[in-house]
Design a protein around this motif. Structure first.
Motif, PDB file in Angstrom:
ATOM      1  N   THR A   1      -0.692  -5.807  81.986  1.00  0.00           N
ATOM      2  CA  THR A   1      -1.748  -6.837  82.016  1.00  0.00           C
ATOM      3  C   THR A   1      -3.020  -6.506  81.704  1.00  0.00           C
ATOM      4  O   THR A   1      -3.675  -6.915  80.982  1.00  0.00           O
ATOM      5  CB  THR A   1      -1.793  -7.414  83.468  1.00  0.00           C
ATOM      6  N   LEU A   2      -3.663  -5.362  82.150  1.00  0.00           N
ATOM      7  CA  LEU A   2      -4.765  -4.651  81.903  1.00  0.00           C
ATOM      8  C   LEU A   2      -4.801  -4.474  80.221  1.00  0.00           C
ATOM      9  O   LEU A   2      -5.821  -4.687  79.764  1.00  0.00           O
ATOM     10  CB  LEU A   2      -4.885  -3.424  82.769  1.00  0.00           C
ATOM     11  N   ALA A   3      -3.924  -4.148  79.542  1.00  0.00           N
ATOM     12  CA  ALA A   3      -3.899  -3.840  78.416  1.00  0.00           C
ATOM     13  C   ALA A   3      -4.253  -4.991  77.374  1.00  0.00           C
ATOM     14  O   ALA A   3      -4.393  -4.853  76.486  1.00  0.00           O
ATOM     15  CB  ALA A   3      -2.548  -3.213  77.988  1.00  0.00           C
ATOM     16  N   THR A   4      -4.156  -6.272  77.892  1.00  0.00           N
ATOM     17  CA  THR A   4      -4.394  -7.616  77.092  1.00  0.00           C
ATOM     18  C   THR A   4      -5.686  -7.898  77.283  1.00  0.00           C
ATOM     19  O   THR A   4      -6.140  -8.571  76.582  1.00  0.00           O
ATOM     20  CB  THR A   4      -3.573  -8.577  77.796  1.00  0.00           C
ATOM     21  N   LEU A   5      -6.498  -7.453  77.963  1.00  0.00           N
ATOM     22  CA  LEU A   5      -8.003  -7.701  78.346  1.00  0.00           C
ATOM     23  C   LEU A   5      -8.815  -7.649  77.060  1.00  0.00           C
ATOM     24  O   LEU A   5      -9.622  -8.479  76.608  1.00  0.00           O
ATOM     25  CB  LEU A   5      -8.561  -7.260  79.594  1.00  0.00           C
ATOM     26  N   PRO A   6      -8.851  -6.371  76.326  1.00  0.00           N
ATOM     27  CA  PRO A   6      -9.804  -6.293  75.489  1.00  0.00           C
ATOM     28  C   PRO A   6      -9.671  -7.053  74.123  1.00  0.00           C
ATOM     29  O   PRO A   6     -10.684  -7.642  73.591  1.00  0.00           O
ATOM     30  CB  PRO A   6      -9.442  -4.533  74.978  1.00  0.00           C
ATOM     31  N   GLU A   7      -8.357  -7.373  73.847  1.00  0.00           N
ATOM     32  CA  GLU A   7      -8.049  -8.462  73.116  1.00  0.00           C
ATOM     33  C   GLU A   7      -8.507  -9.870  73.249  1.00  0.00           C
ATOM     34  O   GLU A   7      -9.112 -10.599  72.496  1.00  0.00           O
ATOM     35  CB  GLU A   7      -6.372  -8.478  72.628  1.00  0.00           C
ATOM     36  N   GLN A   8      -8.705 -10.113  74.429  1.00  0.00           N
ATOM     37  CA  GLN A   8      -9.046 -11.465  75.153  1.00  0.00           C
ATOM     38  C   GLN A   8     -10.649 -11.661  74.968  1.00  0.00           C
ATOM     39  O   GLN A   8     -11.074 -12.462  74.655  1.00  0.00           O
ATOM     40  CB  GLN A   8      -8.598 -11.678  76.547  1.00  0.00           C
ATOM     41  N   LEU A   9     -11.158 -10.659  75.284  1.00  0.00           N
ATOM     42  CA  LEU A   9     -12.578 -10.398  75.281  1.00  0.00           C
ATOM     43  C   LEU A   9     -13.062 -10.501  73.864  1.00  0.00           C
ATOM     44  O   LEU A   9     -14.032 -11.215  73.520  1.00  0.00           O
ATOM     45  CB  LEU A   9     -13.084  -9.103  75.906  1.00  0.00           C
ATOM     46  N   ARG A  10     -12.364  -9.846  72.918  1.00  0.00           N
ATOM     47  CA  ARG A  10     -12.946  -9.804  71.554  1.00  0.00           C
ATOM     48  C   ARG A  10     -12.748 -10.928  71.066  1.00  0.00           C
ATOM     49  O   ARG A  10     -13.600 -11.629  70.186  1.00  0.00           O
ATOM     50  CB  ARG A  10     -12.159  -8.698  70.725  1.00  0.00           C
ATOM     51  N   ALA A  11     -11.580 -11.755  71.301  1.00  0.00           N
ATOM     52  CA  ALA A  11     -11.527 -12.963  70.431  1.00  0.00           C
ATOM     53  C   ALA A  11     -12.257 -14.084  71.183  1.00  0.00           C
ATOM     54  O   ALA A  11     -12.544 -15.100  70.276  1.00  0.00           O
ATOM     55  CB  ALA A  11      -9.987 -13.415  70.954  1.00  0.00           C
ATOM     56  N   ALA A  12     -12.838 -13.849  72.300  1.00  0.00           N
ATOM     57  CA  ALA A  12     -13.624 -14.891  72.835  1.00  0.00           C
ATOM     58  C   ALA A  12     -15.367 -14.462  72.390  1.00  0.00           C
ATOM     59  O   ALA A  12     -16.169 -15.570  72.512  1.00  0.00           O
ATOM     60  CB  ALA A  12     -13.753 -14.944  74.326  1.00  0.00           C
ATOM     61  N   GLN A  13     -15.454 -13.662  71.716  1.00  0.00           N
ATOM     62  CA  GLN A  13     -16.916 -13.337  71.247  1.00  0.00           C
ATOM     63  C   GLN A  13     -17.198 -14.076  69.983  1.00  0.00           C
ATOM     64  O   GLN A  13     -17.303 -13.754  68.978  1.00  0.00           O
ATOM     65  CB  GLN A  13     -17.123 -11.671  71.044  1.00  0.00           C
ATOM     66  N   ARG A  14     -17.873 -15.084  70.453  1.00  0.00           N
ATOM     67  CA  ARG A  14     -18.124 -16.182  69.356  1.00  0.00           C
ATOM     68  C   ARG A  14     -19.330 -15.575  68.410  1.00  0.00           C
ATOM     69  O   ARG A  14     -19.451 -15.804  67.249  1.00  0.00           O
ATOM     70  CB  ARG A  14     -18.210 -17.424  70.075  1.00  0.00           C
TER      71      ARG A  14
END
Length: 306
Positions: free
Chosen positions: A154-167
């Motif tokens: 689950t922790l491994a999914t966080l960087p991609e989510q963060l990057r995807a939300a950086q508008r």
């Protein structure tokens, strides 16, 4: 309303060919923080969510601990960061660069040792004896006994989510981000800023203004390195885990270990280094689910004022 991006001309050279074109840059402007009308500090930041930034900064310094400690936050009309008036600066209207926080009755004003009548750079913030003492003696919530458990997957999914939300990063490439996640890996709140510490303050301030502190059973994810100051801010907000895509400093590891915070560095895909309190990187025991996260205001529109 302050701008978060600006267009500037740039000479672009590619494969020996040059062209002149406008480029989108991240705006960096000073914001003066006052408490009860008294100047406390000036920080260089990206305009947007300034009230969250002010509230989060005061949480990190141990001045406020909950929404009830703040009576109100406002912009100072006609004032500019650094103390000049509107007429002196030659501008008109509200510059949105001076924020005044009114503390609730009975809440002590910041100690004189915290007064910083100079600029705090956007790159590194400021930490020292006052901040360290605040963590050790003024922490309202202990994170060592927080029940957070999160599987590495689950922790491994966080960087991609963060990057995807950086508008805004998508258009400028020049912003840091901080994001708060549940133990199930769901995004709660994300903030962008030219400064790592400002982005974290905006996340924490958003939670404080929504009455959500302490942020138990959550993970704070940051886009850069994990400094001592970011660990300090996480602990002061009651966050039990800080994860970063880059390296931590030695002092950050020392403070995290002492405070009971799990510190993760070099979180990139399925790879990560867990420096302190590794027991949280495992599923909760069968029949003993992790505690439900505290209610936190949902992700709102990015970079809207205040």
């Amino acid at each position: 309303m302050g701008r978060v991006t600006a267009r500037k001309p740039v000479l672009r050279i590619r494969d020996g060919r040059s062209t002149t074109r406008p480029d989108t840059l991240t705006v960096e402007e000073p914001m003066e923080l006052r408490v009860g009308g008294r100047p406390l500090t000036i920080t260089m930041r990206t305009p947007g969510h300034d009230f969250d930034l002010a509230a989060g900064f005061l949480v990190g310094e141990g001045v406020v601990h909950g929404a009830g400690d703040v009576a109100g936050i406002r912009y100072c009309a006609g004032a500019t960061a650094g103390g000049t008036s509107r007429s002196e600066s030659g501008g008109g209207g509200n510059t949105y660069n001076v924020v005044d926080v009114a503390l609730a009755p009975g809440v002590a004003a910041p100690d004189a040792s915290l007064e910083r009548n100079f600029y705090t750079t956007s790159s590194c913030g400021l930490c020292g004896k006052a901040s360290l003492d605040a963590v050790r003696t003024q922490t309202t919530w202990a994170v060592a006994d927080d029940p957070l458990r999160i599987p590495p997957e689950t922790l491994a999914t966080l960087p991609e989510q963060l990057r995807a939300a950086q508008r805004v990063f998508d258009s400028t490439g020049g912003l840091h981000a901080a994001a708060l996640f549940t133990s199930g890996g769901e995004l709660i709140c994300l903030r962008e800023d030219v400064g790592r510490h400002n982005a974290v303050d905006k996340v924490v301030g958003h939670a404080l203004r929504g009455g959500a502190l302490p942020l138990r059973d959550t993970v704070l994810m940051v886009s850069g390195r994990a400094s001592f100051e970011l660990v300090q801010k996480a602990v002061m907000a009651g966050i039990p885990m800080l994860a970063a895509v880059s390296a931590p400093s030695s002092l950050a590891v020392d403070l995290a270990d002492e405070a009971g915070l799990t510190l993760v560095g070099f979180l990139r895909g399925s790879s990560m280094n867990v420096y302190t309190h590794t027991e949280r990187l495992a599923p909760a025991p069968v029949g003993q689910p992790s505690a439900s996260p505290v209610p936190v205001p949902p992700v709102d529109q990015y970079l809207s004022l205040p």
